[in-house]
Design a protein around this motif. Structure first.
Motif, PDB file in Angstrom:
ATOM      1  N   VAL A 123     -29.679  42.336 -17.845  1.00 24.45           N
ATOM      2  CA  VAL A 123     -28.778  42.745 -16.769  1.00 24.45           C
ATOM      3  C   VAL A 123     -27.605  41.779 -16.655  1.00 24.45           C
ATOM      4  O   VAL A 123     -26.446  42.193 -16.516  1.00 24.45           O
ATOM      5  N   ARG A 127     -23.582  42.610 -17.110  1.00 28.10           N
ATOM      6  CA  ARG A 127     -22.588  42.322 -16.068  1.00 28.10           C
ATOM      7  C   ARG A 127     -21.489  41.401 -16.571  1.00 28.10           C
ATOM      8  O   ARG A 127     -20.319  41.533 -16.193  1.00 28.10           O
ATOM      9  N   PRO A 209     -34.002  49.279 -17.262  1.00 25.95           N
ATOM     10  CA  PRO A 209     -33.585  49.547 -15.880  1.00 25.95           C
ATOM     11  C   PRO A 209     -34.340  48.705 -14.864  1.00 25.95           C
ATOM     12  O   PRO A 209     -35.220  49.182 -14.165  1.00 25.95           O
ATOM     13  N   ASP A 211     -32.475  46.329 -12.826  1.00 25.62           N
ATOM     14  CA  ASP A 211     -31.534  45.777 -11.865  1.00 25.62           C
ATOM     15  C   ASP A 211     -31.806  46.442 -10.522  1.00 25.62           C
ATOM     16  O   ASP A 211     -31.530  47.630 -10.328  1.00 25.62           O
ATOM     17  N   ALA A 213     -30.434  46.148  -7.561  1.00 24.97           N
ATOM     18  CA  ALA A 213     -29.256  46.647  -6.849  1.00 24.97           C
ATOM     19  C   ALA A 213     -28.795  47.977  -7.442  1.00 24.97           C
ATOM     20  O   ALA A 213     -28.461  48.921  -6.712  1.00 24.97           O
ATOM     21  N   ARG A 214     -28.806  48.060  -8.771  1.00 25.60           N
ATOM     22  CA  ARG A 214     -28.407  49.310  -9.427  1.00 25.60           C
ATOM     23  C   ARG A 214     -29.411  50.423  -9.117  1.00 25.60           C
ATOM     24  O   ARG A 214     -29.028  51.565  -8.865  1.00 25.60           O
ATOM     25  N   HIS A 215     -30.682  50.071  -9.140  1.00 23.92           N
ATOM     26  CA  HIS A 215     -31.722  51.068  -8.871  1.00 23.92           C
ATOM     27  C   HIS A 215     -31.597  51.601  -7.445  1.00 23.92           C
ATOM     28  O   HIS A 215     -31.684  52.822  -7.214  1.00 23.92           O
ATOM     29  N   ARG A 217     -28.903  51.641  -5.637  1.00 27.65           N
ATOM     30  CA  ARG A 217     -27.659  52.421  -5.548  1.00 27.65           C
ATOM     31  C   ARG A 217     -27.861  53.848  -6.076  1.00 27.65           C
ATOM     32  O   ARG A 217     -27.387  54.819  -5.478  1.00 27.65           O
ATOM     33  N   LEU A 218     -28.588  53.971  -7.170  1.00 28.47           N
ATOM     34  CA  LEU A 218     -28.862  55.295  -7.732  1.00 28.47           C
ATOM     35  C   LEU A 218     -29.694  56.143  -6.776  1.00 28.47           C
ATOM     36  O   LEU A 218     -29.427  57.345  -6.601  1.00 28.47           O
ATOM     37  N   THR A 229     -30.283  47.898   0.465  1.00 26.90           N
ATOM     38  CA  THR A 229     -31.155  47.557  -0.652  1.00 26.90           C
ATOM     39  C   THR A 229     -32.384  46.797  -0.186  1.00 26.90           C
ATOM     40  O   THR A 229     -33.506  47.036  -0.650  1.00 26.90           O
TER      41      THR A 229
END
Length: 522
Positions: A123, A127, A209, A211, A213-215, A217-218, A229
């Protein structure tokens, strides 16, 4: 059959089996023990003595301690804390990643540290816009160097310490490995900093997968929810996306968002059917519907991962939970770890007892469950060590080690102990690229002990040097599980390893032959 011939034949067959990679390692190790019994080299108690050896129990207990740090989010917290402040510059990230994985390795083993930090480093690389191939092999190689910082860094450290104590020397202190490990780590980071940019390819492998924060957000986007979060994925509570499988008892039931499950443990936050978001008070469940459930991590795991679960998790709660920094039981894990390190450092109890006490404390305090404890143990490693220990016994008892040592001393003549040490280390490094470094050290150690005895030298520098050489598993992806772990995420090929690994292997051999005898004289 002559015992010496039988022992050498069993060793040769074991090496062929290891290199072939067609037979499970545990089967090979058990086969070695049984072969020593059937050929009459060892009695049955001797052939199976490895399975009751304190070293094996020590190693098994350490896996439980490692699991507690990973499962409670201590590793994720440490990783985010350190790497989050490293910025996006490759050279700085390289040093920070190397230091972090080295410290973790010293506490929880090479494979555990690399497995824990691998998703985080992927990750961070994404970034920072850095190809994952530029960071992941340095991650694995730094972990090998970190294994030399403390007694708990690798099973090899424990094995050589016990061998030294049993053969006229003494056990190594808990922090004594750092006398070699610190300069070894510094040199490793220097070599990685100087050569990794030129010797490593620029590729990206399969991203994982993890991250958080990304998870989160999705999930917010796909289910139209506005929770932060920290609320979605916190230390105690979390959410899990599940799918209703065919023949589930839920099919046909009427649900609504915000309702609790019959047990009252979980809450339905949202639902989707294909690309359509399901809203309202009358959602008739169909096979394939996606549900977003909220509750404590324990409840989520119990209702979605058990054998009688009515739904299938998209991302297992146990996996998501590991990525949440400092979970509910993290303080207990840290306290138990600190107590174990204190016992190991002071020598109040034998190492195996300290580790077993720690493992039992983690289970009794419910930091890890009984099932987690059993599942966390790498039984392949345990069986491998237990099965190969009798081969070391056979080498010593039958005089095979003395015979091979005599051949080696005849070959090098009067060149001195350093040349003998060099020959042993080169042999260890070469074998260590093809078979487990644990098995390699168990094979070479009796020869080293015989040479030390013949030359009337201390066994300590020989045992410590073998540990250093055993850690130099850099040339092939099959040398260690950690090397193999980074292969796909880093997009590496078989030939990528030796280019950067060769200078590191040479450095490790030099350290073993010249630095080790300075701190542990012959």
């Amino acid at each position: 059959m002559d015992p010496v011939v039988a022992t050498l034949l069993i060793l040769a067959l074991a090496i062929v089996a290891f290199v072939s990679n067609r037979i499970p390692l545990g089967i090979i190790a058990i086969g070695v023990s049984l072969a020593l019994f059937f050929t009459g080299v060892l009695t049955l108690p001797q052939a199976l003595a490895g399975f009751g050896d304190p070293t094996v129990l020590f190693i098994a207990a350490l896996f439980v301690v490692s699991e507690s740090l990973d499962a409670t989010g201590v590793t994720a917290w440490a990783g985010q804390l350190v790497i989050g402040r490293a910025g996006t510059k490759r050279s700085r990230l390289l040093i920070v990643v190397g230091l972090l994985v080295a410290v973790l390795t010293a506490l929880i083993s090479v494979n555990g540290a690399v497995a824990a930090l691998l998703p985080l480093v992927v990750v961070v690389a994404a970034r920072a816009g850095i190809p994952t191939s530029k960071l992941l092999l340095p991650l694995a190689f730094s972990a090998h160097a970190g294994s030399m910082l403390l007694l708990t860094g690798t099973p090899v450290n424990i094995i050589v310490s016990e061998l030294a104590a049993d053969n006229g020397g003494r056990a190594f202190g808990f922090f004594e490995f750092a006398l070699v490990g610190l300069p070894l780590l510094a040199g490793t980071l220097l070599i990685l900093g100087l050569f990794s940019a030129r010797l490593l390819p620029s590729r990206n492998g399969a991203l994982m997968p993890t991250d958080l924060a990304r998870h989160a957000r999705l999930l917010r986007q796909q289910y139209s929810i506005d929770l932060d979060t920290g609320v979605l994925l916190g230390p105690v509570n979390g959410v899990t996306e599940v799918v209703v499988p065919p023949r589930s008892p839920l099919i046909g039931q009427v649900l609504c968002t915000g309702m609790a499950t019959p047990s009252g443990d979980l809450v339905l936050l949202a639902a989707r059917r294909g690309v359509e978001e399901l809203k309202g008070a009358d959602i008739v469940v169909q096979a394939g519907d996606a549900l977003l459930l909220q509750g404590t991590w324990d409840d989520l795991a119990r209702h979605t991962e058990s054998a009688d679960a009515k739904v299938m998790p998209v991302d297992a709660p146990a996996i998501l939970r590991r990525a949440v920094p400092l979970g509910k039981h993290a303080p207990r894990a840290l306290i138990v770890l600190g107590a174990m390190v204190l016992l190991l450092a002071t020598g109040l109890v034998p190492p195996a007892v300290a580790a077993i006490l720690a493992a039992c404390a983690l289970v009794l305090t419910r930091t890890v469950s009984v099932a987690q404890a059993y599942q966390s143990i790498s039984w392949t490693t345990v069986v491998l060590v237990a099965g190969m220990i009798p081969l070391s016994t056979a080498f010593i008892q039958t005089g095979t080690a003395d015979l091979v040592a005599g051949w080696l001393l005849t070959l090098i003549g009067d060149a001195g102990p350093r040349v003998a040490l060099l020959a042993l280390c080169v042999l260890t490094v070469v074998l260590g690229q093809l078979i487990s470094n644990t098995a390699t050290v168990l094979i070479v150690a009796p020869i080293a002990l015989a040479i030390a005895s013949t030359l009337d030298l201390s066994v300590l520098p020989f045992m410590m040097a073998l540990t250093v050489a055993g850690a130099a598993s850099f040339l092939t992806p099959i040398a260690t599980p950690a090397n193999l772990m980074v292969m796909d995420p880093g997009g590496y090929r078989f030939g990528d390893y030796w280019k950067l690994g060769l200078p590191l292997a040479v450095f490790f051999i030099v350290m073993a032959v010249f630095w080790v005898p300075l701190i542990l004289p012959f």
